[in-house]
Design a protein around this motif. Structure first.
Motif, PDB file in Angstrom:
ATOM      1  N   LYS A   1       0.832  -1.211   0.000  1.00 13.44           N
ATOM      2  CA  LYS A   1       0.000   0.000   0.000  1.00 13.44           C
ATOM      3  C   LYS A   1       0.865   1.259   0.000  1.00 13.44           C
ATOM      4  CE  LYS A   1      -4.158  -1.952   2.008  1.00 13.44           C
ATOM      5  NZ  LYS A   1      -5.071  -2.022   3.145  1.00 13.44           N
ATOM      6  N   ARG A   2       1.998   1.227   0.702  1.00 14.33           N
ATOM      7  CA  ARG A   2       2.902   2.388   0.682  1.00 14.33           C
ATOM      8  C   ARG A   2       3.435   2.616  -0.728  1.00 14.33           C
ATOM      9  NH1 ARG A   2       5.150   0.200   5.371  1.00 14.33           N
ATOM     10  NH2 ARG A   2       7.099  -0.286   4.299  1.00 14.33           N
ATOM     11  N   ILE A   3       3.816   1.528  -1.392  1.00 11.90           N
ATOM     12  CA  ILE A   3       4.307   1.634  -2.770  1.00 11.90           C
ATOM     13  C   ILE A   3       3.179   2.137  -3.677  1.00 11.90           C
ATOM     14  CG2 ILE A   3       5.238   0.363  -4.740  1.00 11.90           C
ATOM     15  CD1 ILE A   3       6.484  -1.612  -2.636  1.00 11.90           C
ATOM     16  N   ALA A   4       2.007   1.555  -3.524  1.00 11.40           N
ATOM     17  CA  ALA A   4       0.855   1.937  -4.353  1.00 11.40           C
ATOM     18  C   ALA A   4       0.506   3.409  -4.158  1.00 11.40           C
ATOM     19  CB  ALA A   4      -0.348   1.064  -3.998  1.00 11.40           C
ATOM     20  N   ASP A   5       0.448   3.847  -2.910  1.00  9.61           N
ATOM     21  CA  ASP A   5       0.131   5.251  -2.634  1.00  9.61           C
ATOM     22  C   ASP A   5       1.156   6.174  -3.276  1.00  9.61           C
ATOM     23  OD1 ASP A   5      -2.165   4.707  -1.165  1.00  9.61           O
ATOM     24  OD2 ASP A   5      -1.117   4.697   0.762  1.00  9.61           O
ATOM     25  N   TYR A   6       2.425   5.822  -3.163  1.00  8.95           N
ATOM     26  CA  TYR A   6       3.471   6.659  -3.746  1.00  8.95           C
ATOM     27  C   TYR A   6       3.291   6.735  -5.267  1.00  8.95           C
ATOM     28  CZ  TYR A   6       7.885   8.925  -4.615  1.00  8.95           C
ATOM     29  OH  TYR A   6       8.832   9.838  -5.017  1.00  8.95           O
ATOM     30  N   LEU A   7       3.041   5.598  -5.897  1.00  8.27           N
ATOM     31  CA  LEU A   7       2.876   5.576  -7.349  1.00  8.27           C
ATOM     32  C   LEU A   7       1.651   6.368  -7.798  1.00  8.27           C
ATOM     33  CD1 LEU A   7       3.830   1.877  -8.153  1.00  8.27           C
ATOM     34  CD2 LEU A   7       5.173   3.932  -8.630  1.00  8.27           C
TER      35      LEU A   7
ATOM     36  N   MET B   1      12.612   6.771 -11.615  1.00  7.46           N
ATOM     37  CA  MET B   1      13.345   6.144 -10.512  1.00  7.46           C
ATOM     38  C   MET B   1      13.663   4.691 -10.840  1.00  7.46           C
ATOM     39  SD  MET B   1      11.122   7.303  -7.222  1.00  7.46           S
ATOM     40  CE  MET B   1      11.278   8.895  -6.467  1.00  7.46           C
ATOM     41  N   ASN B   2      14.702   4.188 -10.203  1.00  6.77           N
ATOM     42  CA  ASN B   2      14.925   2.744 -10.260  1.00  6.77           C
ATOM     43  C   ASN B   2      14.276   2.135  -9.014  1.00  6.77           C
ATOM     44  OD1 ASN B   2      16.791   2.963  -8.084  1.00  6.77           O
ATOM     45  ND2 ASN B   2      18.451   3.390  -9.526  1.00  6.77           N
ATOM     46  N   ALA B   3      14.309   0.820  -8.921  1.00  7.96           N
ATOM     47  CA  ALA B   3      13.631   0.133  -7.813  1.00  7.96           C
ATOM     48  C   ALA B   3      14.201   0.564  -6.460  1.00  7.96           C
ATOM     49  CB  ALA B   3      13.740  -1.375  -7.988  1.00  7.96           C
ATOM     50  N   LYS B   4      15.499   0.777  -6.406  1.00  6.09           N
ATOM     51  CA  LYS B   4      16.124   1.176  -5.137  1.00  6.09           C
ATOM     52  C   LYS B   4      15.658   2.572  -4.715  1.00  6.09           C
ATOM     53  CE  LYS B   4      20.557   1.594  -2.814  1.00  6.09           C
ATOM     54  NZ  LYS B   4      22.019   1.502  -2.931  1.00  6.09           N
ATOM     55  N   GLU B   5      15.595   3.499  -5.657  1.00  5.22           N
ATOM     56  CA  GLU B   5      15.154   4.863  -5.344  1.00  5.22           C
ATOM     57  C   GLU B   5      13.698   4.884  -4.883  1.00  5.22           C
ATOM     58  OE1 GLU B   5      18.017   7.319  -8.471  1.00  5.22           O
ATOM     59  OE2 GLU B   5      16.124   6.432  -9.184  1.00  5.22           O
ATOM     60  N   LEU B   6      12.849   4.122  -5.552  1.00  3.33           N
ATOM     61  CA  LEU B   6      11.450   4.049  -5.137  1.00  3.33           C
ATOM     62  C   LEU B   6      11.340   3.410  -3.761  1.00  3.33           C
ATOM     63  CD1 LEU B   6       8.444   4.498  -5.681  1.00  3.33           C
ATOM     64  CD2 LEU B   6       8.397   2.296  -6.846  1.00  3.33           C
TER      65      LEU B   6
ATOM     66  N   ALA C   1      10.933  -5.626  -2.564  1.00  2.00           N
ATOM     67  CA  ALA C   1       9.497  -5.428  -2.352  1.00  2.00           C
ATOM     68  C   ALA C   1       8.875  -4.666  -3.525  1.00  2.00           C
ATOM     69  CB  ALA C   1       9.249  -4.680  -1.046  1.00  2.00           C
ATOM     70  N   VAL C   2       9.633  -3.721  -4.085  1.00  2.00           N
ATOM     71  CA  VAL C   2       9.144  -2.959  -5.243  1.00  2.00           C
ATOM     72  C   VAL C   2       8.963  -3.887  -6.441  1.00  2.00           C
ATOM     73  CG1 VAL C   2       9.746  -1.152  -6.903  1.00  2.00           C
ATOM     74  CG2 VAL C   2      10.099  -0.765  -4.455  1.00  2.00           C
ATOM     75  N   VAL C   3       9.948  -4.750  -6.671  1.00  2.00           N
ATOM     76  CA  VAL C   3       9.865  -5.687  -7.800  1.00  2.00           C
ATOM     77  C   VAL C   3       8.725  -6.681  -7.575  1.00  2.00           C
ATOM     78  CG1 VAL C   3      11.091  -7.492  -9.072  1.00  2.00           C
ATOM     79  CG2 VAL C   3      12.303  -5.390  -8.384  1.00  2.00           C
ATOM     80  N   ARG C   4       8.592  -7.199  -6.352  1.00  8.19           N
ATOM     81  CA  ARG C   4       7.492  -8.132  -6.047  1.00  8.19           C
ATOM     82  C   ARG C   4       6.135  -7.457  -6.253  1.00  8.19           C
ATOM     83  NH1 ARG C   4      10.825  -9.611  -1.614  1.00  8.19           N
ATOM     84  NH2 ARG C   4       9.596  -8.290  -0.238  1.00  8.19           N
ATOM     85  N   PHE C   5       6.044  -6.184  -5.872  1.00  5.08           N
ATOM     86  CA  PHE C   5       4.812  -5.420  -6.060  1.00  5.08           C
ATOM     87  C   PHE C   5       4.446  -5.375  -7.543  1.00  5.08           C
ATOM     88  CE2 PHE C   5       2.877  -1.314  -7.137  1.00  5.08           C
ATOM     89  CZ  PHE C   5       1.742  -1.336  -6.339  1.00  5.08           C
ATOM     90  N   ALA C   6       5.413  -5.048  -8.376  1.00  2.89           N
ATOM     91  CA  ALA C   6       5.166  -4.981  -9.823  1.00  2.89           C
ATOM     92  C   ALA C   6       4.715  -6.334 -10.358  1.00  2.89           C
ATOM     93  CB  ALA C   6       6.421  -4.503 -10.552  1.00  2.89           C
ATOM     94  N   LYS C   7       5.371  -7.385  -9.910  1.00  2.63           N
ATOM     95  CA  LYS C   7       5.022  -8.734 -10.373  1.00  2.63           C
ATOM     96  C   LYS C   7       3.641  -9.152  -9.879  1.00  2.63           C
ATOM     97  CE  LYS C   7       9.624 -10.495 -11.243  1.00  2.63           C
ATOM     98  NZ  LYS C   7      10.601 -11.554 -10.997  1.00  2.63           N
ATOM     99  N   LYS C   8       3.296  -8.747  -8.663  1.00  4.22           N
ATOM    100  CA  LYS C   8       1.970  -9.077  -8.126  1.00  4.22           C
ATOM    101  C   LYS C   8       0.872  -8.448  -8.975  1.00  4.22           C
ATOM    102  CE  LYS C   8      -0.841  -8.942  -3.943  1.00  4.22           C
ATOM    103  NZ  LYS C   8      -0.865  -8.646  -2.506  1.00  4.22           N
TER     104      LYS C   8
ATOM    105  N   LYS D   1       6.088  -7.875 -15.714  1.00  5.25           N
ATOM    106  CA  LYS D   1       7.279  -8.722 -15.724  1.00  5.25           C
ATOM    107  C   LYS D   1       8.277  -8.273 -14.652  1.00  5.25           C
ATOM    108  CE  LYS D   1      10.506 -10.807 -18.953  1.00  5.25           C
ATOM    109  NZ  LYS D   1      10.909 -10.915 -20.352  1.00  5.25           N
ATOM    110  N   GLY D   2       8.259  -7.001 -14.341  1.00 11.52           N
ATOM    111  CA  GLY D   2       9.129  -6.424 -13.323  1.00 11.52           C
ATOM    112  C   GLY D   2       8.827  -4.947 -13.166  1.00 11.52           C
ATOM    113  N   PHE D   3       9.653  -4.257 -12.389  1.00 10.05           N
ATOM    114  CA  PHE D   3       9.414  -2.843 -12.129  1.00 10.05           C
ATOM    115  C   PHE D   3       9.555  -1.997 -13.390  1.00 10.05           C
ATOM    116  CE2 PHE D   3      11.021   1.352 -10.519  1.00 10.05           C
ATOM    117  CZ  PHE D   3       9.789   1.804 -10.077  1.00 10.05           C
ATOM    118  N   THR D   4      10.486  -2.360 -14.261  1.00  8.40           N
ATOM    119  CA  THR D   4      10.661  -1.606 -15.508  1.00  8.40           C
ATOM    120  C   THR D   4       9.391  -1.641 -16.352  1.00  8.40           C
ATOM    121  OG1 THR D   4      13.024  -2.054 -15.496  1.00  8.40           O
ATOM    122  CG2 THR D   4      12.076  -1.381 -17.586  1.00  8.40           C
ATOM    123  N   ALA D   5       8.747  -2.784 -16.430  1.00  6.20           N
ATOM    124  CA  ALA D   5       7.503  -2.904 -17.196  1.00  6.20           C
ATOM    125  C   ALA D   5       6.403  -2.037 -16.579  1.00  6.20           C
ATOM    126  CB  ALA D   5       7.072  -4.364 -17.273  1.00  6.20           C
ATOM    127  N   LEU D   6       6.366  -1.998 -15.254  1.00  3.38           N
ATOM    128  CA  LEU D   6       5.385  -1.146 -14.579  1.00  3.38           C
ATOM    129  C   LEU D   6       5.654   0.323 -14.911  1.00  3.38           C
ATOM    130  CD1 LEU D   6       4.066  -1.496 -10.999  1.00  3.38           C
ATOM    131  CD2 LEU D   6       4.880   0.703 -11.762  1.00  3.38           C
TER     132      LEU D   6
END
Length: 108
Positions: free
Chosen positions: A19-25, A35-40, A50-57, A61-66
């Motif tokens: 939810k924190r990731i979602a709210d930020y996005l 941003m890259n996954a580390k910056e986010l 956690a950022v990559v898992r969020f994108a996959k969920k 395919k990964g954070f870049t695709a998101l």
């Protein structure tokens, strides 16, 4: 389905970290695109994994695709903002201004 609609649709089933990731996005999507996954992760007080898992969920395919999907959404929204700005300032192309330009041109 657009990325932001997908995020909103899945919010009820997300963990607190997701939810924190979602709210930020949802709030800072245009910043997150650069941003890259580390910056986010730093911005959301979580880990890059956690950022990559969020994108996959969400089915990416990964954070870049998101991020690409966020960029696509942003690009599709941009023409509307541009057209709104033109409409708000359409007095620039008023008949009086055009007549003034034509008169000045004829003087030369």
């Amino acid at each position: 389905m657009s990325c932001t609609l997908l995020i909103r649709a899945c919010m009820d089933s997300m963990t607190d970290t997701e939810k924190r990731i979602a709210d930020y996005l949802l709030i800072h999507g245009s910043d997150a695109m650069h941003m890259n996954a580390k910056e986010l992760a730093v911005s959301c007080d979580t880990s890059p994994a956690a950022v990559v898992r969020f994108a996959k969920k969400l089915g990416f395919k990964g954070f870049t695709a998101l991020k690409l999907d966020l960029a696509r959404e942003s690009a599709q929204a941009a023409p509307d903002a541009f057209n709104s700005a033109i409409l708000e300032n359409d007095d620039i192309f008023s008949d009086e201004l055009i007549l003034d330009v034509v008169k000045e041109y004829r003087k030369k």
